[in-house]
Design a protein around this motif. Structure first.
Motif, short mmCIF file in Angstrom:
data_model
loop_
_atom_site.label_atom_id
_atom_site.label_comp_id
_atom_site.label_asym_id
_atom_site.label_seq_id
_atom_site.Cartn_x
_atom_site.Cartn_y
_atom_site.Cartn_z
N VAL A 148 1.09 -1.14 0.10
CA VAL A 148 -0.39 0.23 -0.04
C VAL A 148 0.79 1.16 -0.45
O VAL A 148 0.79 2.43 -0.79
N LEU A 149 1.97 0.82 0.40
CA LEU A 149 2.52 2.44 0.80
C LEU A 149 3.32 2.58 -0.39
O LEU A 149 3.67 3.51 -0.90
N PHE A 150 3.70 1.71 -1.15
CA PHE A 150 3.82 1.65 -2.45
C PHE A 150 3.07 2.50 -3.73
O PHE A 150 3.66 3.21 -4.52
N LEU A 151 2.41 1.73 -3.40
CA LEU A 151 0.89 2.14 -4.50
C LEU A 151 0.59 3.61 -4.42
O LEU A 151 0.92 4.22 -5.03
N LEU A 152 0.90 4.75 -2.83
CA LEU A 152 0.24 5.39 -2.60
C LEU A 152 1.64 6.41 -2.84
O LEU A 152 1.57 7.53 -3.51
N THR A 153 3.13 5.82 -2.85
CA THR A 153 4.45 6.60 -3.83
C THR A 153 4.49 6.45 -5.26
O THR A 153 4.28 8.15 -5.19
N PHE A 154 3.44 5.26 -5.99
CA PHE A 154 3.32 5.64 -7.87
C PHE A 154 2.29 6.81 -7.79
O PHE A 154 2.47 7.57 -8.44
#
Length: 197
Positions: free
Chosen positions: A46-52
């Motif tokens: 989820v953190l990576f998707l929000l970063t993206f």
């Protein structure tokens, strides 16, 4: 915003780990515990998707975006071993389990241990670099040249870990002469023979 998300993900990781182990050993709810522990990599995903999405939304790329990608790489590469490490200690401390064994220090046992660490590092590095490449190629974020230094840093980490594993294979650390060793761990000492009087 990303720094806040990273801090939240870090807190969530350790909170889910503690809750998962407490649920397993104190409340004896194994299925609930498994769901909580599966949440560890999900949090980092989820953190990576929000970063993206942050970069797609026009944010300037920074080292914090790469750090967010490295969290997911760490979760996949090292997550299972971190859970096993914490599980063994929680079991011993709160559920009467055996005392966890220390890492092996000598001979082939240490060599196997270092190669296991090396494999985890290589998996973590490969995933992190893949995710950083995805951020770079598919977001068109300004300032993405900042990601270049991560390729070098993570490459160096992979080389150093491999060199350490190779060194313990070629030049294994020898235990003290009087030590009784099992799987790279000292389990006792030999009693010197007494000379006849």
């Amino acid at each position: 915003m990303i720094v806040t998300l990273i801090v939240a993900a870090e807190i969530a990781f350790w909170l889910l780990l503690a809750l998962g182990l407490a649920t397993r050993y104190l409340l004896r709810l194994r299925r609930v515990s498994t769901v909580l522990l599966v949440g560890l990599p999900v949090t980092d995903l989820v953190l990576f998707l929000l970063t993206f999405l942050d970069l797609r939304g026009g944010a300037t790329a920074s080292w914090t975006h790469a750090l967010a990608a490295s969290y997911l790489g760490f979760s996949v590469g090292y997550g299972p071993s971190v859970v096993r490490w914490a599980d063994a200690r929680f079991l011993h401390r709160f559920a009467g389990g055996p005392k966890p064994l220390p890492a092996p220090k000598y001979g082939r046992g240490r060599s196997r241990y270092e190669w296991a660490v090396c494999r985890r590092t290589l998996v973590s590095v490969a995933i992190t670099l893949t995710l950083i490449t995805v951020l770079r190629l598919f977001t068109d974020a300004p300032g993405s040249a900042v990601f270049d230094q991560w390729y070098w840093k993570l490459g160096i980490a992979a080389v150093v870990n491999t060199a350490i594993a190779v060194s313990y294979t070629l030049w294994p650390k020898q235990p003290p002469a009087d030590a009784i060793v099992e799987d790279g761990r000292i389990v006792g000492r030999r009693i010197p023979e007494r000379a006849d009087r």
